[in-house]
Design a protein around this motif. Structure first.
Motif, PDB file in Angstrom:
ATOM      1  N   ALA A 110       0.825  -1.204   0.000  1.00  9.20           N
ATOM      2  CA  ALA A 110       0.000   0.000   0.000  1.00  9.20           C
ATOM      3  C   ALA A 110       0.862   1.257   0.000  1.00  9.20           C
ATOM      4  O   ALA A 110       0.525   2.251  -0.671  1.00  9.20           O
ATOM      5  CB  ALA A 110      -0.925  -0.009   1.220  1.00  9.20           C
ATOM      6  N   LYS A 111       1.962   1.230   0.720  1.00  7.75           N
ATOM      7  CA  LYS A 111       2.861   2.391   0.738  1.00  7.75           C
ATOM      8  C   LYS A 111       3.438   2.645  -0.652  1.00  7.75           C
ATOM      9  O   LYS A 111       3.539   3.803  -1.096  1.00  7.75           O
ATOM     10  CB  LYS A 111       3.979   2.168   1.746  1.00  7.75           C
ATOM     11  N   ALA A 112       3.829   1.575  -1.351  1.00  6.89           N
ATOM     12  CA  ALA A 112       4.352   1.744  -2.713  1.00  6.89           C
ATOM     13  C   ALA A 112       3.294   2.347  -3.635  1.00  6.89           C
ATOM     14  O   ALA A 112       3.596   3.193  -4.488  1.00  6.89           O
ATOM     15  CB  ALA A 112       4.833   0.397  -3.247  1.00  6.89           C
ATOM     16  N   MET A 113       2.030   1.934  -3.450  1.00 13.01           N
ATOM     17  CA  MET A 113       0.949   2.480  -4.279  1.00 13.01           C
ATOM     18  C   MET A 113       0.724   3.966  -3.965  1.00 13.01           C
ATOM     19  O   MET A 113       0.518   4.774  -4.890  1.00 13.01           O
ATOM     20  CB  MET A 113      -0.337   1.692  -4.023  1.00 13.01           C
ATOM     21  N   VAL A 114       0.765   4.329  -2.709  1.00 10.69           N
ATOM     22  CA  VAL A 114       0.572   5.731  -2.329  1.00 10.69           C
ATOM     23  C   VAL A 114       1.674   6.602  -2.921  1.00 10.69           C
ATOM     24  O   VAL A 114       1.414   7.704  -3.435  1.00 10.69           O
ATOM     25  CB  VAL A 114       0.534   5.858  -0.789  1.00 10.69           C
ATOM     26  N   LEU A 115       2.916   6.134  -2.858  1.00 10.10           N
ATOM     27  CA  LEU A 115       4.026   6.902  -3.426  1.00 10.10           C
ATOM     28  C   LEU A 115       3.873   7.082  -4.933  1.00 10.10           C
ATOM     29  O   LEU A 115       4.175   8.153  -5.476  1.00 10.10           O
ATOM     30  CB  LEU A 115       5.349   6.210  -3.109  1.00 10.10           C
ATOM     31  N   GLU A 116       3.377   6.058  -5.599  1.00 11.30           N
ATOM     32  CA  GLU A 116       3.171   6.159  -7.051  1.00 11.30           C
ATOM     33  C   GLU A 116       2.065   7.155  -7.381  1.00 11.30           C
ATOM     34  O   GLU A 116       2.182   7.961  -8.310  1.00 11.30           O
ATOM     35  CB  GLU A 116       2.831   4.780  -7.618  1.00 11.30           C
ATOM     36  N   VAL A 117       0.975   7.120  -6.610  1.00 13.59           N
ATOM     37  CA  VAL A 117      -0.125   8.058  -6.846  1.00 13.59           C
ATOM     38  C   VAL A 117       0.333   9.499  -6.610  1.00 13.59           C
ATOM     39  O   VAL A 117       0.013  10.415  -7.385  1.00 13.59           O
ATOM     40  CB  VAL A 117      -1.321   7.704  -5.946  1.00 13.59           C
ATOM     41  N   ARG A 118       1.105   9.706  -5.547  1.00  7.81           N
ATOM     42  CA  ARG A 118       1.620  11.050  -5.280  1.00  7.81           C
ATOM     43  C   ARG A 118       2.540  11.523  -6.402  1.00  7.81           C
ATOM     44  O   ARG A 118       2.523  12.704  -6.788  1.00  7.81           O
ATOM     45  CB  ARG A 118       2.364  11.061  -3.948  1.00  7.81           C
ATOM     46  N   ARG A 119       3.341  10.608  -6.921  1.00 10.27           N
ATOM     47  CA  ARG A 119       4.237  10.975  -8.026  1.00 10.27           C
ATOM     48  C   ARG A 119       3.438  11.402  -9.265  1.00 10.27           C
ATOM     49  O   ARG A 119       3.773  12.405  -9.913  1.00 10.27           O
ATOM     50  CB  ARG A 119       5.139   9.790  -8.378  1.00 10.27           C
ATOM     51  N   GLN A 120       2.389  10.666  -9.557  1.00 18.30           N
ATOM     52  CA  GLN A 120       1.591  11.015 -10.733  1.00 18.30           C
ATOM     53  C   GLN A 120       0.857  12.339 -10.533  1.00 18.30           C
ATOM     54  O   GLN A 120       0.756  13.150 -11.467  1.00 18.30           O
ATOM     55  CB  GLN A 120       0.587   9.901 -11.043  1.00 18.30           C
TER      56      GLN A 120
END
Length: 276
Positions: A110-120
Motif C-alpha cells: 500500500a505504501k508503494a501504491m501511495v508513493l506512485e499516486v503522489r508521483r503522478q
C-alpha cells in the motif's frame, strides 16, 4: 498561592501519567510472563492423566495392513510425547507469524501504491482537473508485483517448516504441527473474518451520517480501524486456508524423507547431547 497550586497540580499530573505508563507496561509484561508457569504446569501434569501403571502388549502388524490407530501408537502420537507438544506449539506460533508477515506485506504494498499516486499527481497536475489521464497500468503493475514479491517469505514458511519440524521432531512432531496449525489457524481465520468485517462495516455505518458522519472523530477512528480490518478479512484470514492446506500437502509429499532420515538425525543429536 493559586499559581503555586496550579504548578503543583501540573507536576502531580505529569508524575501520575509517568507512573501510569510505567505500571501499565509492568503489568503487561507480568501478565505475559505469568502465562509461562501456567503452560509449564499443564505440560507437567499431562503425563499424570494418561498413565495407569499397567503393562501393555505390543502387536506386530505389517505396514500395509496397519490401521491409523496403530500408526499413531507406533509413532507415539500422544500428549505425553514432548515431540508432539513441541509440534503443537510450533503450529500455533506459525499461524501468528504467517498473519504478521501477510499484514506487513499489505502495508508495504500500500505504501508503494501511495508513493506512485503522489508521483503522478505531482508530475501530472491535470489529473485532478480531468485534463490528463492517470497511468493506470503502472498502478496495476505495482499491485501485482507487490503481491507476488511479498508472499515469497510466507509461502516459504509453509514449505520449509513442516520438513524442518519433521526432520528434527520425527513424524510425531509433524502431526503435532499440523494439529496446532489447524486448530489455531481455523480459530484465527474466523476471528479475522468477523473482526475485519466489523471494522469495515463500522466505517460504512458512520459514513451514512451516524455518530457524526464523515470527518467526525468517530469516523477518523473508524478509518484507522478499517486500515487494520481490510488486511484482516481480505488477506491474512483467507491466506490461512492456503497455509493449512499447503502444510498438509508438504507433509504428505515429504513423509518418506521424514520417516527415513528423522531417526538418523535424532540419533546424531542424542549422541551429541550425551557426549557433551
Amino acid at each position: 498561592m493559586h499559581l503555586l497550586q496550579v504548578v503543583l497540580l501540573e507536576n502531580i499530573s505529569e508524575t501520575q501519567d509517568a507512573l501510569h505508563r510505567e505500571t501499565g507496561l509492568s503489568g503487561h509484561l507480568l501478565s505475559v510472563y505469568s502465562i509461562g508457569p501456567a503452560g509449564e504446569k499443564l505440560v507437567s501434569e499431562i503425563p499424570l492423566t494418561g498413565t495407569d501403571g499397567k503393562l501393555h502388549t505390543v502387536e506386530v502388524v505389517p505396514a500395509r495392513e496397519a490401521s491409523l490407530a496403530q500408526y499413531m501408537d507406533f509413532y507415539n502420537v500422544t500428549l505425553m510425547n514432548p515431540q508432539v507438544l513441541c509440534g503443537l506449539f510450533a503450529g500455533v506460533l506459525l499461524v501468528f507469524l504467517f498473519c504478521a508477515l501477510t499484514m506487513k506485506a499489505v502495508g508495504r504494498a500500500a505504501k508503494a501504491m501511495v508513493l506512485e499516486v503522489r508521483r503522478q499527481f505531482k508530475e501530472k497536475p491535470g489529473i485532478m482537473e480531468g485534463k490528463e489521464l492517470p497511468d493506470y497500468a503502472r498502478c496495476v503493475a505495482i499491485s501485482t508485483a507487490g503481491a507476488q514479491r511479498e508472499m515469497i517469505l510466507p509461502s516459504l514458511l509453509a514449505l520449509i517448516v513442516p520438513v524442518f519440524i519433521g526432520l528434527m521432531l520425527d513424524v510425531s512432531g509433524v502431526l503435532g504441527l499440523l494439529a496446532g496449525g489447524l486448530a489455531c489457524g481455523f480459530a484465527v481465520a474466523i476471528f479475522m473474518a468477523n473482526a475485519g468485517g466489523a471494522w469495515d462495516n463500522a466505517k460504512k455505518y458512520i459514513e451514512t451520517g451516524q455518530m457524526g458522519g464523515k470527518g467526525s472523530p468517530a469516523h477518523k477512528a473508524a478509518v484507522v480501524g478499517d486500515t487494520v480490518g481490510d488486511p484482516f478479512k481480505d488477506t491474512s484470514g483467507p491466506s490461512l486456508n492456503i497455509l493449512i492446506k499447503l502444510m498438509s500437502m508438504v507433509s504428505v509429499v515429504f513423509a518418506g524423507l521424514v520417516v527415513k532420515y528423522a531417526p538418523q538425525i535424532k540419533a546424531i543429536w542424542t549422541g551429541w547431547l550425551g557426549g557433551s
